[in-house]
Design a protein around this motif. Structure first.
Motif, short mmCIF file in Angstrom:
data_model
loop_
_atom_site.label_atom_id
_atom_site.label_comp_id
_atom_site.label_asym_id
_atom_site.label_seq_id
_atom_site.Cartn_x
_atom_site.Cartn_y
_atom_site.Cartn_z
N ARG A 135 0.85 -1.21 0.00
CA ARG A 135 0.00 0.00 0.00
C ARG A 135 0.87 1.25 0.00
NH1 ARG A 135 -3.15 -3.29 3.25
NH2 ARG A 135 -1.96 -2.67 5.08
N MET A 136 1.96 1.22 0.76
CA MET A 136 2.83 2.40 0.80
C MET A 136 3.57 2.59 -0.53
SD MET A 136 4.37 2.77 4.63
CE MET A 136 5.15 4.33 4.19
N ARG A 137 3.92 1.49 -1.18
CA ARG A 137 4.57 1.59 -2.48
C ARG A 137 3.64 2.28 -3.48
NH1 ARG A 137 9.07 -1.35 -5.35
NH2 ARG A 137 8.42 -1.03 -7.48
N HIS A 138 2.39 1.91 -3.43
CA HIS A 138 1.40 2.57 -4.28
C HIS A 138 1.30 4.06 -3.94
CE1 HIS A 138 -2.33 3.60 -6.28
NE2 HIS A 138 -2.67 4.18 -5.15
N ALA A 139 1.22 4.36 -2.65
CA ALA A 139 1.07 5.77 -2.24
C ALA A 139 2.27 6.60 -2.68
CB ALA A 139 0.90 5.85 -0.72
N MET A 140 3.47 6.03 -2.58
CA MET A 140 4.67 6.77 -2.98
C MET A 140 4.71 6.98 -4.50
SD MET A 140 6.50 7.78 -0.41
CE MET A 140 4.89 8.22 0.14
N ALA A 141 4.31 5.97 -5.25
CA ALA A 141 4.28 6.12 -6.72
C ALA A 141 3.30 7.22 -7.11
CB ALA A 141 3.90 4.79 -7.38
N TYR A 142 2.15 7.23 -6.45
CA TYR A 142 1.16 8.26 -6.73
C TYR A 142 1.71 9.65 -6.37
CZ TYR A 142 -3.04 11.05 -6.44
OH TYR A 142 -3.95 12.04 -6.62
N ALA A 143 2.37 9.74 -5.20
CA ALA A 143 2.92 11.03 -4.75
C ALA A 143 3.98 11.55 -5.72
CB ALA A 143 3.49 10.89 -3.35
N ILE A 144 4.76 10.64 -6.29
CA ILE A 144 5.80 11.04 -7.25
C ILE A 144 5.16 11.69 -8.47
CG2 ILE A 144 7.45 10.07 -8.91
CD1 ILE A 144 8.14 8.05 -6.50
N HIS A 145 4.15 11.04 -9.02
CA HIS A 145 3.47 11.62 -10.18
C HIS A 145 2.79 12.94 -9.80
CE1 HIS A 145 4.26 8.48 -13.05
NE2 HIS A 145 3.81 7.55 -12.23
N LYS A 146 2.21 12.98 -8.63
CA LYS A 146 1.52 14.21 -8.20
C LYS A 146 2.51 15.37 -8.06
CE LYS A 146 -1.50 16.02 -4.56
NZ LYS A 146 -1.99 17.06 -5.48
N TYR A 147 3.64 15.08 -7.43
CA TYR A 147 4.65 16.14 -7.23
C TYR A 147 5.07 16.75 -8.57
CZ TYR A 147 8.98 18.48 -5.89
OH TYR A 147 9.97 19.42 -5.70
N PHE A 148 5.42 15.88 -9.50
CA PHE A 148 5.92 16.42 -10.77
C PHE A 148 4.81 17.08 -11.57
CE2 PHE A 148 9.51 13.39 -10.02
CZ PHE A 148 10.47 14.38 -9.89
N ASN A 149 3.65 16.47 -11.57
CA ASN A 149 2.53 17.08 -12.29
C ASN A 149 2.23 18.48 -11.73
OD1 ASN A 149 0.15 16.83 -14.17
ND2 ASN A 149 -0.88 17.23 -12.23
N ASP A 150 2.20 18.58 -10.40
CA ASP A 150 1.87 19.87 -9.78
C ASP A 150 2.95 20.92 -10.00
OD1 ASP A 150 -0.39 18.57 -8.95
OD2 ASP A 150 0.11 18.54 -6.81
N ASN A 151 4.17 20.46 -10.34
CA ASN A 151 5.27 21.40 -10.55
C ASN A 151 5.62 21.60 -12.03
OD1 ASN A 151 6.39 22.34 -7.81
ND2 ASN A 151 6.08 20.14 -7.52
N GLY A 152 4.74 21.18 -12.92
CA GLY A 152 4.93 21.47 -14.34
C GLY A 152 5.92 20.58 -15.07
N PHE A 153 6.12 19.37 -14.57
CA PHE A 153 6.99 18.41 -15.27
C PHE A 153 6.12 17.47 -16.11
CE2 PHE A 153 11.29 18.42 -13.13
CZ PHE A 153 11.06 19.51 -12.30
N TYR A 154 6.66 17.03 -17.25
CA TYR A 154 5.96 16.05 -18.09
C TYR A 154 6.57 14.67 -17.91
CZ TYR A 154 4.09 20.24 -20.13
OH TYR A 154 3.47 21.45 -20.28
N TYR A 155 5.70 13.67 -17.83
CA TYR A 155 6.13 12.27 -17.68
C TYR A 155 6.56 11.76 -19.05
CZ TYR A 155 5.55 7.29 -16.31
OH TYR A 155 5.73 5.95 -16.04
#
Ligand code: 4AD
Ligand code: MG
Length: 462
Positions: A135-155
């Motif tokens: 569950r924490m692995r999932h939460a961290m993966a989500y947080a990583i995408h959220k951080y970059f998305n919120d800061n204007g980075f493209y995946y």
């Protein structure tokens, strides 16, 4: 209904209402008249108690409910008279989906060692520990995408199969082509695995960075997040042959901007865990590492120490510490040195910069001293290196000179050199090892225990 929703929101579901729960039985105990079943569906660390008044139930099917079996329960949500839980379920109907023979089901209710659970990696997600970690692995993966998305980075999706060897480390997995129905055979009749990827030499990627730079020099800020592969035969608690890496790459960043981003990013992820994963953290803190939550809070609240490699070598030499690997200017730091700096000397995360060029990759920006490069490694308590990165050499002539020194044929990376040939720009980036981050936030000690299916020299069966 998910058990997490019941335990978190039982007030809004309402005492006295009927709910349906599906999950796996952790334990069953009781007497002639009543059975207590602890049921878990993976949505939360806690199991919910199902109370079964046996008089109303078929004896034969009750016998099928044992540790590991899967059931569906219709029952009434009631307040729990017992301690430790606010609510429980008074069973009205139970359907058994799948039994688990107590003679052969390996996960009986007694505690198991992590070593034993590694041998049954296919079933270990059903334990409390691996439920928490996953569950924490999932939460961290989500947080990583959220951080970059919120800061204007493209995946940016970089290739897994590639002809480039970004790190120059040399330890790669070769890709071959094989027609499974009609495999090519060698002279002695064995399957011939030597054929290349449609005639070209390719390998599984060791890093998405070089392709990431292509993206950054067009989109300004990108990040990758995917599996990477290293064929190093190193059996340590911190190395995998297949691990996930997050690699942001930023145009117009210098080494200081790079360090600021790395520190902010790591703190964001740890803070996210503290804010969203407390149930699991409390369990892991209690079971494995009673300083875990304090350590996470400390990292969020304190500045990382920044210093140069050269300063670090001086500290290590003056420490009077007996290291297994002796240190001197020019040697690569081992994890014992990194952990001394972090855990003993500074007692906080450390960012080391300006490493000797001969121990770092060809693409790092050269300093004017002629012997160091603008590298940065972030070192964490218990982990050692968690991030490696650098400002990149953006001057074509200097980069070509480095390629020559390191015997990297220009014809192999002409496409990379083109970024410096056309519209080059200062830029920087770094790579975070996802499983190293998971080790830190879960407090687990072995990297095999923070990835669902670890790939190590011993383990690749499924
Ligand atoms: O330091 P590394 O090799 O750096 C790179 O690959 C750069 N291309 C990154 C960049 O600048 N974009 O690897 C980066 C991180 C390490 O700091 C470590 O956390 C992790 O990846 N790592 C491993 N994790 C698990 N198993 C292994 N075998 C690892 N090798 C590196
Ligand atoms: Mg490194």
């Amino acid at each position: 209904t998910r058990i997490a929703d019941i335990l978190h929101n039982w007030q809004s579901i309402g005492i006295g209402n009927t709910v349906n729960l599906k999950g796996w039985v952790r334990t069953k105990r009781g007497n002639k008249n009543v059975a207590f079943i602890a049921l878990n569906d993976g949505s939360i660390i806690h199991s919910i108690q199902i109370v079964v008044e046996l008089a109303g139930f078929d004896e034969g099917s009750m016998k099928l409910i044992t540790t590991g079996s899967c059931i569906s329960v219709n029952g009434t949500l009631v307040e729990s008279p017992g301690q430790g839980q606010a609510v429980e379920i008074q069973a009205k109907e139970i359907e058994v989906y799948g039994t688990a023979d107590p003679e052969t089901y390996p996960l009986q209710k007694k505690g198991h060692t992590l070593e034993f659970l590694r041998e049954i990696a296919h079933l270990r997600p059903r334990t409390n520990t691996f439920g928490a970690v996953l569950r924490m692995r999932h939460a961290m993966a989500y947080a990583i995408h959220k951080y970059f998305n919120d800061n204007g980075f493209y995946y940016l999706h970089t290739p897994i199969i590639t002809g480039s060897d970004a790190e120059g480390a040399g330890a790669m997995f070769r890709v071959t082509t094989l027609d499974a129905k009609n495999p090519p055979l060698t002279g002695t009749g064995e399957v011939d695995y030597s054929l290349d990827f449609f005639g070209k030499a390719t390998n599984l990627t060791v890093s998405g960075q070089l392709e990431g730079e292509l993206g950054a020099l067009a989109l300004s800020n990108i990040y990758t997040f995917g599996p990477t592969f290293r064929a190093e035969n190193s059996n340590t608690p911190r190395h995998l042959a297949e691990f996930w890496m997050i690699e942001p790459e930023m145009a117009f960043y210098d080494i200081n901007d790079n360090m600021d981003l790395a520190e902010d990013f790591l703190k964001y992820l740890v803070r996210y865990a503290l804010e969203h994963c407390m149930d699991d953290l409390e369990f892991l803190n209690k079971m494995y590492d009673n300083e875990l939550i304090d350590r996470l809070k400390f990292v969020v609240e304190n500045d990382f120490q920044r210093l140069t490699y050269t300063e670090a070598i001086d500290i290590l030499k003056a420490s009077g510490q007996k290291f297994e690997f002796p240190v001197d200017w020019g040697t690569d730091l081992q994890s014992e040195h990194e952990r001394y700096l972090v855990e003993k000397h500074f007692q906080r995360p450390v960012i080391l910069t300006d490493y000797p060029s001969h121990i770092k990759a060809f693409y790092m920006k050269q300093n004017d001293d002629g012997k160091t490069v603008r590298a940065m490694d972030v070192l964490f308590p218990r982990i050692g290196e968690i991030i490696g990165g650098s400002q990149r050499e953006e001057v074509l002539e200097k980069l070509i000179q480095r390629c020559r020194e390191m015997h990297i044929p220009e014809k192999d990376i002409w496409w990379y050199l083109d970024t410096r040939r056309f519209g080059t720009a200062p830029h920087a980036g770094f790579g975070l090892g996802f499983e190293r981050m998971m080790l830190f936030v879960t407090g687990m000690a072995n990297i095999r225990d923070v990835i669902p299916f670890p790939r190590t020299p011993q383990n690749a069966e499924f």
